[in-house]
Design a protein around this motif. Structure first.
Motif, PDB file in Angstrom:
ATOM      1  N   ARG A  61      18.065   3.724   8.462  1.00 38.19           N
ATOM      2  CA  ARG A  61      16.897   3.232   9.196  1.00 38.19           C
ATOM      3  C   ARG A  61      15.725   4.206   9.064  1.00 38.19           C
ATOM      4  N   LYS A  62      16.014   5.493   9.219  1.00 37.96           N
ATOM      5  CA  LYS A  62      14.970   6.508   9.082  1.00 37.96           C
ATOM      6  C   LYS A  62      14.399   6.531   7.672  1.00 37.96           C
ATOM      7  N   ALA A  63      15.257   6.329   6.681  1.00 39.05           N
ATOM      8  CA  ALA A  63      14.796   6.340   5.289  1.00 39.05           C
ATOM      9  C   ALA A  63      13.829   5.186   5.015  1.00 39.05           C
ATOM     10  N   VAL A  64      14.142   3.996   5.536  1.00 43.41           N
ATOM     11  CA  VAL A  64      13.263   2.849   5.336  1.00 43.41           C
ATOM     12  C   VAL A  64      11.925   3.090   6.024  1.00 43.41           C
ATOM     13  N   LYS A  65      11.946   3.614   7.243  1.00 43.30           N
ATOM     14  CA  LYS A  65      10.701   3.894   7.955  1.00 43.30           C
ATOM     15  C   LYS A  65       9.849   4.900   7.187  1.00 43.30           C
ATOM     16  N   LYS A  66      10.483   5.900   6.629  1.00 40.48           N
ATOM     17  CA  LYS A  66       9.761   6.926   5.857  1.00 40.48           C
ATOM     18  C   LYS A  66       9.137   6.302   4.607  1.00 40.48           C
ATOM     19  N   GLU A  67       9.906   5.476   3.919  1.00 42.87           N
ATOM     20  CA  GLU A  67       9.377   4.795   2.734  1.00 42.87           C
ATOM     21  C   GLU A  67       8.139   3.989   3.079  1.00 42.87           C
ATOM     22  N   ARG A  68       8.198   3.245   4.155  1.00 42.70           N
ATOM     23  CA  ARG A  68       7.093   2.373   4.515  1.00 42.70           C
ATOM     24  C   ARG A  68       5.849   3.179   4.889  1.00 42.70           C
ATOM     25  N   ARG A  69       6.042   4.289   5.597  1.00 47.65           N
ATOM     26  CA  ARG A  69       4.892   5.140   5.958  1.00 47.65           C
ATOM     27  C   ARG A  69       4.222   5.691   4.708  1.00 47.65           C
ATOM     28  N   GLU A  70       5.016   6.234   3.811  1.00 45.62           N
ATOM     29  CA  GLU A  70       4.448   6.889   2.635  1.00 45.62           C
ATOM     30  C   GLU A  70       3.848   5.877   1.663  1.00 45.62           C
ATOM     31  N   ALA A  71       4.471   4.711   1.530  1.00 46.96           N
ATOM     32  CA  ALA A  71       3.948   3.700   0.608  1.00 46.96           C
ATOM     33  C   ALA A  71       2.595   3.174   1.069  1.00 46.96           C
ATOM     34  N   GLY A  72       2.416   3.061   2.380  1.00 48.47           N
ATOM     35  CA  GLY A  72       1.187   2.475   2.898  1.00 48.47           C
ATOM     36  C   GLY A  72       0.085   3.468   3.160  1.00 48.47           C
ATOM     37  N   ASP A  73       0.328   4.746   2.916  1.00 48.99           N
ATOM     38  CA  ASP A  73      -0.657   5.780   3.218  1.00 48.99           C
ATOM     39  C   ASP A  73      -1.916   5.590   2.374  1.00 48.99           C
ATOM     40  N   GLY A  74      -3.031   5.320   3.021  1.00 50.37           N
ATOM     41  CA  GLY A  74      -4.307   5.160   2.334  1.00 50.37           C
ATOM     42  C   GLY A  74      -4.514   3.798   1.694  1.00 50.37           C
ATOM     43  N   LEU A  75      -3.583   2.872   1.890  1.00 50.79           N
ATOM     44  CA  LEU A  75      -3.677   1.557   1.276  1.00 50.79           C
ATOM     45  C   LEU A  75      -3.792   0.467   2.334  1.00 50.79           C
ATOM     46  N   VAL A  76      -4.383  -0.653   1.941  1.00 50.62           N
ATOM     47  CA  VAL A  76      -4.367  -1.869   2.744  1.00 50.62           C
ATOM     48  C   VAL A  76      -3.449  -2.856   2.043  1.00 50.62           C
ATOM     49  N   ILE A  77      -2.454  -3.355   2.762  1.00 50.55           N
ATOM     50  CA  ILE A  77      -1.496  -4.297   2.188  1.00 50.55           C
ATOM     51  C   ILE A  77      -1.728  -5.668   2.803  1.00 50.55           C
ATOM     52  N   ARG A  78      -1.909  -6.656   1.945  1.00 47.15           N
ATOM     53  CA  ARG A  78      -2.200  -8.011   2.403  1.00 47.15           C
ATOM     54  C   ARG A  78      -1.114  -8.963   1.919  1.00 47.15           C
ATOM     55  N   ARG A  79      -0.807  -9.960   2.751  1.00 48.27           N
ATOM     56  CA  ARG A  79       0.082 -11.046   2.349  1.00 48.27           C
ATOM     57  C   ARG A  79      -0.773 -12.314   2.285  1.00 48.27           C
ATOM     58  N   LEU A  80      -0.907 -12.845   1.089  1.00 49.15           N
ATOM     59  CA  LEU A  80      -1.792 -13.979   0.836  1.00 49.15           C
ATOM     60  C   LEU A  80      -0.962 -15.193   0.441  1.00 49.15           C
ATOM     61  N   VAL A  81      -1.232 -16.323   1.078  1.00 43.37           N
ATOM     62  CA  VAL A  81      -0.496 -17.562   0.807  1.00 43.37           C
ATOM     63  C   VAL A  81      -1.479 -18.640   0.392  1.00 43.37           C
ATOM     64  N   GLY A  82      -1.087 -19.397  -0.645  1.00 40.89           N
ATOM     65  CA  GLY A  82      -1.845 -20.571  -1.040  1.00 40.89           C
ATOM     66  C   GLY A  82      -3.281 -20.277  -1.413  1.00 40.89           C
ATOM     67  N   ALA A  83      -4.214 -20.951  -0.747  1.00 44.41           N
ATOM     68  CA  ALA A  83      -5.631 -20.831  -1.080  1.00 44.41           C
ATOM     69  C   ALA A  83      -6.181 -19.437  -0.805  1.00 44.41           C
ATOM     70  N   ASP A  84      -5.488 -18.623  -0.012  1.00 42.96           N
ATOM     71  CA  ASP A  84      -5.931 -17.246   0.227  1.00 42.96           C
ATOM     72  C   ASP A  84      -5.841 -16.398  -1.035  1.00 42.96           C
ATOM     73  N   ILE A  85      -5.047 -16.854  -2.019  1.00 39.40           N
ATOM     74  CA  ILE A  85      -4.957 -16.134  -3.291  1.00 39.40           C
ATOM     75  C   ILE A  85      -6.132 -16.609  -4.144  1.00 39.40           C
ATOM     76  N   THR A  86      -7.254 -15.974  -3.992  1.00 41.48           N
ATOM     77  CA  THR A  86      -8.461 -16.371  -4.698  1.00 41.48           C
ATOM     78  C   THR A  86      -8.395 -15.924  -6.155  1.00 41.48           C
ATOM     79  N   GLU A  87      -9.374 -16.384  -6.937  1.00 35.31           N
ATOM     80  CA  GLU A  87      -9.396 -16.056  -8.365  1.00 35.31           C
ATOM     81  C   GLU A  87      -9.445 -14.541  -8.594  1.00 35.31           C
ATOM     82  N   ARG A  88     -10.106 -13.839  -7.695  1.00 36.26           N
ATOM     83  CA  ARG A  88     -10.158 -12.373  -7.810  1.00 36.26           C
ATOM     84  C   ARG A  88      -8.766 -11.773  -7.786  1.00 36.26           C
ATOM     85  N   TYR A  89      -7.924 -12.272  -6.897  1.00 30.87           N
ATOM     86  CA  TYR A  89      -6.565 -11.735  -6.794  1.00 30.87           C
ATOM     87  C   TYR A  89      -5.705 -12.194  -7.962  1.00 30.87           C
ATOM     88  N   TRP A  90      -5.921 -13.432  -8.441  1.00 31.61           N
ATOM     89  CA  TRP A  90      -5.163 -13.875  -9.611  1.00 31.61           C
ATOM     90  C   TRP A  90      -5.510 -13.027 -10.837  1.00 31.61           C
TER      91      TRP A  90
END
Length: 383
Positions: free
Chosen positions: A198-227
């Protein structure tokens, strides 16, 4: 091509567009709660329209259908293959052995969702008898074309039973799937893990997201820019893993139009610019992780976008499982569990078929033992 009865007739068609989409989809996905996008008319049609599958790429469509009284009562996605690339059930050593003995392995027939190691129906039919008709017809087509073999990859238990009854040989593989055991939040899932994991997963998630914005886009939210960004990611991964990307840019444009509600793109941005992404398909009761790529190497970001974010989305949607693609024992530490997958194989040459049967018997025993052993090292708390 008759299947032995006066009522049913099996024949092949050279393109998925020769069959009405509604007819195909009724056979492929009769139960919306178990919808599998990879056998849908939309997915298979996008592959053909985009020339991702075509004779020039070694994937010549030759779909098998069964008709009774003018109605299509069974179908199977089928391709004439000139190689064994993009299949994820590896038979290259079979080809080498047959050709060293003076035989010819290619062309062969393959029933599968191209480039997609996702278990699902391949004999698209409403009952066991209709599946049996398709299985027998597949053998007959193999003989009529003079192909060395017929292969049906990532099949269901029902399909396996029909194919084995028709003389096909079963082959066991393994994948790693995450299962939703009634979790309401990602923290509920974490609570089921042993403390160290559990601690390892939490650590991974903290370090992976450091300084980044992570978005989950569905359907029409996936605009041409993202494609456009995702296409760069996919090209990079395809060039490194396979030598060239299997899918064309046109394929992604088509599915964005015809399958939008079935698509989830998880993307990481730095300073407003996408640097990595993972494209998933949303099924009736599962999330299927398919394509990943990045332009910047960030520790743990692959795990975050492909595994942890997928699990979180599945929990929010109430999906029963996440299937994150082929191979990868590293998935076990992230809560994915080993499962058996199946394929079925018919070899035309009798002596070669007997040799393959002996090989598969030993391989099934070894793979079964490996899966059982891996179940003992999952990260969940022992009770």
């Amino acid at each position: 091509m008759p299947d032995g009865s006066d009522a049913a007739l099996a024949r092949t068609i050279g393109s998925i567009k020769e069959i009405d989409p509604a007819q195909w989809n009724r056979l492929a996905n009769p139960d919306p709660s178990r919808y599998n996008p990879f056998v849908s008319h939309e997915f298979l049609s996008a592959l053909e329209q985009s020339k991702s599958v075509a004779p020039e790429t070694g994937w010549a469509p030759l779909h098998l259908i069964v008709e009774e009284a003018g109605a299509v009562t069974g179908a199977a996605p089928l391709y004439v293959k000139g190689h064994s690339q993009g299949e994820y059930v590896f038979d290259h050593h079979w080809a080498d052995a047959l050709e060293r003995a003076g035989g010819r392995y290619y062309p062969k027939l393959l029933s599968a969702a191209p480039f997609t190691p996702v278990p699902g129906p391949r004999l698209l039919a409403p009952n066991d008898n209709a599946k049996q008709t398709l299985a027998v017809a597949l053998r007959q087509v193999t003989e009529q074309l003079g192909a060395s073999s017929a292969h049906v990859n990532f099949i269901t238990e029902d399909d396996k039973a029909a194919l084995v009854k028709a003389g096909f040989m079963a082959r066991m593989g393994e994948q790693y799937h995450w299962f939703n055991r009634g979790y309401e939040t990602f923290d509920d899932f974490l609570a089921a893990l042993a403390s160290r994991k559990r601690k390892a997963v939490k650590k991974e998630r903290r370090e992976a997201g450091d300084g980044l914005v992570i978005r989950r886009l569905v359907g029409a939210d996936i605009t041409e820019r993202y494609w456009d960004a995702f296409w760069l990611f996919y090209q990079d991964t395809g060039a490194r893993k396979w030598g060239y990307p299997y899918l064309t840019r046109t394929f992604f444009r088509i599915i964005a139009e015809t399958m939008a509600d079935s698509l989830l793109l998880i993307v990481a941005e730095r300073d407003g610019e996408p640097i990595a992404g993972a494209l998933n398909f949303i099924g009736g009761d599962a999330l299927y992780g398919r394509y990943w790529g990045c332009l910047e190497d960030v520790p743990f970001l692959h795990f975050e976008l492909c595994y942890h974010q997928a699990v979180e989305f599945a929990i929010e949607r109430g999906l029963s499982r996440v299937e994150a693609g082929a191979q990868g024992q590293h998935k076990i530490a992230r809560g994915y569990e080993p499962v058996a997958t199946w394929s079925a194989h018919w070899i035309s040459n009798e002596s070669f078929r007997e040799a393959i049967a002996r090989y598969l018997e030993a391989e099934r025993e070894q793979t079964g033992m490996e899966i059982e052993a891996l179940k003992d090292v999952t990260p969940f708390r022992k009770t």
